[in-house]
Scaffold this active site. Structure first.
Site, PDB file in Angstrom:
ATOM      1  N   GLN A 102     108.105  73.473  49.248  1.00 21.23           N
ATOM      2  CA  GLN A 102     106.740  73.987  49.087  1.00 21.23           C
ATOM      3  C   GLN A 102     106.787  75.473  48.752  1.00 21.23           C
ATOM      4  OE1 GLN A 102     104.075  73.370  52.439  1.00 21.23           O
ATOM      5  NE2 GLN A 102     102.295  74.086  51.278  1.00 21.23           N
ATOM      6  N   VAL A 104     103.617  77.014  47.316  1.00 26.25           N
ATOM      7  CA  VAL A 104     102.231  77.506  47.407  1.00 26.25           C
ATOM      8  C   VAL A 104     101.640  76.942  48.695  1.00 26.25           C
ATOM      9  CG1 VAL A 104      99.962  77.604  46.336  1.00 26.25           C
ATOM     10  CG2 VAL A 104     102.016  77.592  44.892  1.00 26.25           C
ATOM     11  N   HIS A 108      98.696  70.654  48.625  1.00 27.33           N
ATOM     12  CA  HIS A 108      98.479  70.055  47.307  1.00 27.33           C
ATOM     13  C   HIS A 108      99.278  68.777  47.180  1.00 27.33           C
ATOM     14  CE1 HIS A 108     101.614  73.157  47.153  1.00 27.33           C
ATOM     15  NE2 HIS A 108     102.251  72.372  46.295  1.00 27.33           N
ATOM     16  N   HIS A 110     100.987  66.315  44.556  1.00 28.03           N
ATOM     17  CA  HIS A 110     101.481  66.202  43.177  1.00 28.03           C
ATOM     18  C   HIS A 110     101.274  64.771  42.683  1.00 28.03           C
ATOM     19  CE1 HIS A 110     104.122  69.935  43.091  1.00 28.03           C
ATOM     20  NE2 HIS A 110     104.055  69.762  44.395  1.00 28.03           N
TER      21      HIS A 110
HETATM   22  P1  DGP Z   1     105.148  73.097  45.537  1.00 25.10           P
HETATM   23  O1  DGP Z   1     106.538  73.433  45.122  1.00 25.10           O
HETATM   24  O2  DGP Z   1     105.040  71.674  46.124  1.00 25.10           O
HETATM   25  O3  DGP Z   1     104.533  74.140  46.448  1.00 25.10           O
HETATM   26  O4  DGP Z   1     104.307  73.053  44.210  1.00 25.10           O
HETATM   27  C1  DGP Z   1     103.617  74.142  43.707  1.00 25.10           C
HETATM   28  C2  DGP Z   1     103.318  73.824  42.291  1.00 25.10           C
HETATM   29  O5  DGP Z   1     102.293  74.680  41.855  1.00 25.10           O
HETATM   30  C3  DGP Z   1     104.494  74.040  41.331  1.00 25.10           C
HETATM   31  O6  DGP Z   1     104.840  72.788  40.747  1.00 25.10           O
HETATM   32  C4  DGP Z   1     103.991  74.997  40.291  1.00 25.10           C
HETATM   33  C5  DGP Z   1     102.496  74.993  40.505  1.00 25.10           C
HETATM   34  N1  DGP Z   1     101.846  76.276  40.295  1.00 25.10           N
HETATM   35  C6  DGP Z   1     102.189  77.466  40.875  1.00 25.10           C
HETATM   36  N2  DGP Z   1     101.354  78.432  40.463  1.00 25.10           N
HETATM   37  C7  DGP Z   1     100.458  77.832  39.622  1.00 25.10           C
HETATM   38  C8  DGP Z   1      99.344  78.323  38.881  1.00 25.10           C
HETATM   39  O7  DGP Z   1      98.986  79.496  38.916  1.00 25.10           O
HETATM   40  N3  DGP Z   1      98.684  77.409  38.120  1.00 25.10           N
HETATM   41  C9  DGP Z   1      99.045  76.087  38.061  1.00 25.10           C
HETATM   42  N4  DGP Z   1      98.308  75.276  37.268  1.00 25.10           N
HETATM   43  N5  DGP Z   1     100.082  75.599  38.759  1.00 25.10           N
HETATM   44  C10 DGP Z   1     100.781  76.468  39.528  1.00 25.10           C
END
Ligand code: DGP
Length: 122
Positions: A102, A104, A108, A110
């Site tokens: 993780q 962010v 969320h 996926h």
């Molecule tokens: P995780 O690794 O499970 O925390 O996934 C975070 C996901 O968020 C990663 O696949 C990339 C995506 N992500 C990070 N920043 C942004 C953003 O600013 N916009 C979008 N659309 N996706 C983002």
């Protein structure tokens, strides 16, 4: 919490900024409880994130009061996947905590689809 050199409070992650339209995203679905948008770094031809509007940090921090919103995320993820034309071949993933990937800290889900998937996941 810091991310990409920015100081972010729990209610001020990148995903809260996407909800508030402070940063752009390719939004595919929205309702009162959740928002779905394409991942900026897709790991499959279809890679969409479904997030609650409530800033829950991760699945391990959710409580019983979040039960209906978590169910809502799953049902909407299924609807969104079907709308992407991938039939019933899709994978749903929650990464929980840094050790599980993780990055962010706004919960969320996926949705990944459009390619072959192996098991176990890497
Ligand atoms: P995780 O690794 O499970 O925390 O996934 C975070 C996901 O968020 C990663 O696949 C990339 C995506 N992500 C990070 N920043 C942004 C953003 O600013 N916009 C979008 N659309 N996706 C983002």
């Amino acid at each position: 919490m810091t991310f990409k050199g920015l100081n972010l409070s729990m209610s001020d992650t990148l995903f809260s900024k996407i909800i508030n339209r402070e940063i752009p995203a390719d939004i595919v679905y929205e309702d009162d409880l959740c928002l779905a948008f394409r991942d900026v770094n897709p790991q499959a031809p279809v890679h969409i994130l479904v997030i609650p509007k409530k800033p829950i940090t991760k699945i391990a921090d959710a409580t019983e009061t979040d039960q209906s919103v978590l169910g809502h995320l799953l049902l909407k993820a299924s609807d969104i996947a079907k709308e992407q034309g991938v039939g019933d071949a899709f994978r749903l993933v929650f990464n929980n905590g840094t050790g599980a990937g993780q990055t962010v800290f706004h919960l969320h889900l996926h949705i990944l689809a459009g390619r072959e998937f192996s098991w176990p996941p890497g």
